[in-house]
Design a protein around this motif. Structure first.
Motif, PDB file in Angstrom:
ATOM      1  N   HIS A 115       0.657  -1.225   0.049  1.00  0.00           N
ATOM      2  CA  HIS A 115       0.212  -0.015  -0.031  1.00  0.00           C
ATOM      3  C   HIS A 115       0.946   1.413  -0.043  1.00  0.00           C
ATOM      4  CE1 HIS A 115      -3.918   2.019   1.212  1.00  0.00           C
ATOM      5  NE2 HIS A 115      -2.877   2.883   1.588  1.00  0.00           N
ATOM      6  N   HIS A 119       1.729   4.377  -2.801  1.00  0.00           N
ATOM      7  CA  HIS A 119       1.601   5.780  -2.739  1.00  0.00           C
ATOM      8  C   HIS A 119       2.900   6.563  -3.093  1.00  0.00           C
ATOM      9  CE1 HIS A 119      -2.321   6.534  -0.881  1.00  0.00           C
ATOM     10  NE2 HIS A 119      -1.969   5.856   0.454  1.00  0.00           N
ATOM     11  N   ASP A 138      -0.628   8.375   5.943  1.00  0.00           N
ATOM     12  CA  ASP A 138      -2.109   8.003   5.448  1.00  0.00           C
ATOM     13  C   ASP A 138      -2.522   7.573   6.847  1.00  0.00           C
ATOM     14  OD1 ASP A 138      -1.540   5.351   5.751  1.00  0.00           O
ATOM     15  OD2 ASP A 138      -1.936   5.149   3.587  1.00  0.00           O
ATOM     16  N   ASP A 307      -5.658   7.400  -1.559  1.00  0.00           N
ATOM     17  CA  ASP A 307      -5.650   5.787  -2.181  1.00  0.00           C
ATOM     18  C   ASP A 307      -6.189   5.733  -3.585  1.00  0.00           C
ATOM     19  OD1 ASP A 307      -4.810   5.194   0.088  1.00  0.00           O
ATOM     20  OD2 ASP A 307      -6.628   4.103   0.889  1.00  0.00           O
TER      21      ASP A 307
END
Ligand SMILES: [Fe+2]
Length: 500
Positions: A115, A119, A138, A307
């Motif tokens: 994840h 980013h 985040d 996201d």
């Protein structure tokens, strides 16, 4: 070869389409699912619905051909383990991605990337930096909540990682929920409310009640006393008045800014590059971004750093390759010439006009292709636009200004995609685009970025002497930004504003 990057099954789903050959990787298209489904922050992909017969997936397939492969923006197994440990579900409950994608007729081979790697890659490989420090902040990835990376050439190396449950983003969302707003959606409203509060009144209370420490030399991320995954609605139940809520917002924003500054300083001390790439949902905090901008030589914030933008980042994480950034106009295309004459006439006659033209913006900000535009001069403009937008009176509107005039009207950082706030030199003349704290979220408009919108601003300036327009998103309250020409006409009928 056609490669799809997908971020979905959580919140604000998105699809990006890349074309790849042995030499090049090109970003051809990217869109939020919500623009096609009409459901704001739609967490899922859609094949079609009653309004938009060709949904996002059909549109991408028809225009670019079916995908040869899919890159998913995170690792579902790791996420499932974290959700299990956090008491949110059981193993395998909803993260079987190949089954999920089969529901939409997508059966290409799938690869997965981390994840935060999505980013970081979405930022670094769309920047024009040969080297950079990348900070990702985040709410939560699989486990990561803050990561710091060193980009050198095509390599991106993680140098620091903080893990759940310690999360600055999660805490900010919990405070958003505490003041009665929607977590993971309304953080920008808290940021706007901060300008109406006293940031010192609750600052120490918040520090003492939530934080173990702010971060230190070996661990730049802050540590929290409690897991805030379920919010903090029980915190300080004595604070109930409107001013109390503004003061909570102000202190929350201030604490966030202090910690972001500290993380930024840590990165400057410990990593060689003076180019910063800032990514993750927290990078949408334009007020805070402005407080660290001057500490770096150059800063890049991809205009969709959350996201949804990881649909782009996932593919870049897999291929580890810089691309020529094509700009943010990557979505559904309304194929008509930019209606400069009609827009200008309407602005001079009524002061307000909508535009639905060209490829739609990818990201949360309207930048001139799906915008409601207004003459920013005078005291009644804000009220008039607010009548249409039906939103809280305390929220300011943004100005879009010819790039060469930005420094004459604003002091502080400005950007092409409204990533920063700057102080307006003439707040009395342009009250509609100045926030209560004297700042504006400025969009600078260059010829290369959006020639049609640029031409409109040039002609508006030539005829009025004013080099800027108020620019807000063209959407019916509670709905996503308009996508198609028909959506634009529905808006026009709904609010009695002409849309070209
Ligand atoms: Fe994220």
């Amino acid at each position: 070869m056609i490669t799809w990057g997908i971020s979905a099954n959580s919140h604000d789903a998105a699809l990006a389409v890349f074309e790849k050959d042995s030499l090049r990787l090109d970003l051809k298209f990217a869109s939020h699912s919500e623009r096609f489904s009409g459901i704001k922050n739609d967490p899922h992909l859609h094949k079609s619905n009653s309004i938009f017969k060709d949904g996002l997936i059909e549109y991408a397939k028809t225009k670019f051909g079916p995908p040869s492969e899919v890159v998913w923006y995170e690792r579902p197994f790791k996420k499932t383990v974290r959700q299990f440990l956090a008491g949110q579900g059981w193993l395998g409950k909803e993260n079987h991605i190949s089954n999920y994608l089969l529901n939409y007729g997508i059966n290409a081979p799938i690869s997965y990337v981390d994840h935060h790697h999505s980013h970081a890659s979405g930022g670094y490989y769309t920047s024009n930096f040969d080297s950079a420090t990348v900070i990702v902040l985040d709410s939560i990835g699989e486990f990561e909540t803050l990561s710091i990376w060193q980009g050198e050439g095509q390599n991106l190396k993680r140098v620091y990682s903080q893990r759940y449950p310690h999360s600055l983003g999660l805490w900010y969302s919990a405070m958003t929920d505490r003041i009665g707003l929607k977590a993971n959606e309304d953080e920008y409203i808290l940021m706007g409310m901060a300008a109406y509060g006293n940031r010192d009144r609750l600052y120490w209370d918040i520090l003492n009640d939530f934080f173990d420490h702010f971060g230190n030399e070996s661990h730049p991320g802050p540590r929290f006393k409690n897991n805030l995954h379920r919010g903090c609605r029980g915190w300080r139940l004595d604070l109930t008045t409107e001013q109390d809520l503004f003061d909570i917002a102000a202190a929350t924003q201030y604490v966030y800014e202090v910690i972001l500054k500290q993380i930024s300083y840590w990165a400057l001390r410990n990593l060689p590059s003076r180019n910063l790439v800032l990514m993750g949902g927290c990078a949408l905090n334009c007020s805070a971004n402005s407080t660290i901008h001057a500490d770096w030589d150059r800063v890049w914030i991809m205009p969709n750093p959350g996201d949804a933008g990881s649909s782009v980042g996932a593919v870049l994480a897999k291929y580890k390759q810089h691309i020529d950034w094509p700009g943010p106009f990557l979505g559904f295309e309304i194929e008509r010439p930019y209606p400069v004459k009609e827009l200008l006439n309407e602005l001079k006659t009524t002061g307000i006009v909508g535009v639905a033209n060209g490829p739609a913006e990818f990201g949360p900000r309207a930048l001139g292709n799906r915008s409601l535009l207004a003459d920013p001069r005078g005291s009644d403009v804000k009220h008039r636009v607010n009548e249409i937008k039906q939103r809280q009176q305390f929220r300011p509107f943004a100005p879009a200004i010819l790039s060469e005039h930005a420094a004459d009207y604003f002091t502080g950082p400005t950007g092409l995609y409204m990533q920063y706030t700057a102080r307006c030199r003439y707040p009395e003349t342009y009250p509609a685009i100045v926030h209560n704290d004297g700042t504006s979220r400025v969009q600078t408009v260059s010829r290369e970025d959006n020639p049609g919108f640029r031409k409109l601003l040039e002609q508006w300036y030539a005829e009025t002497g004013c080099p800027m327009l108020l620019n807000t998103s063209l959407n019916i309250k509670g709905k996503p930004m308009v996508n198609t020409w028909e959506d634009g006409q529905t808006f026009a009928e709904h609010y009695g504003v002409r849309v070209f």
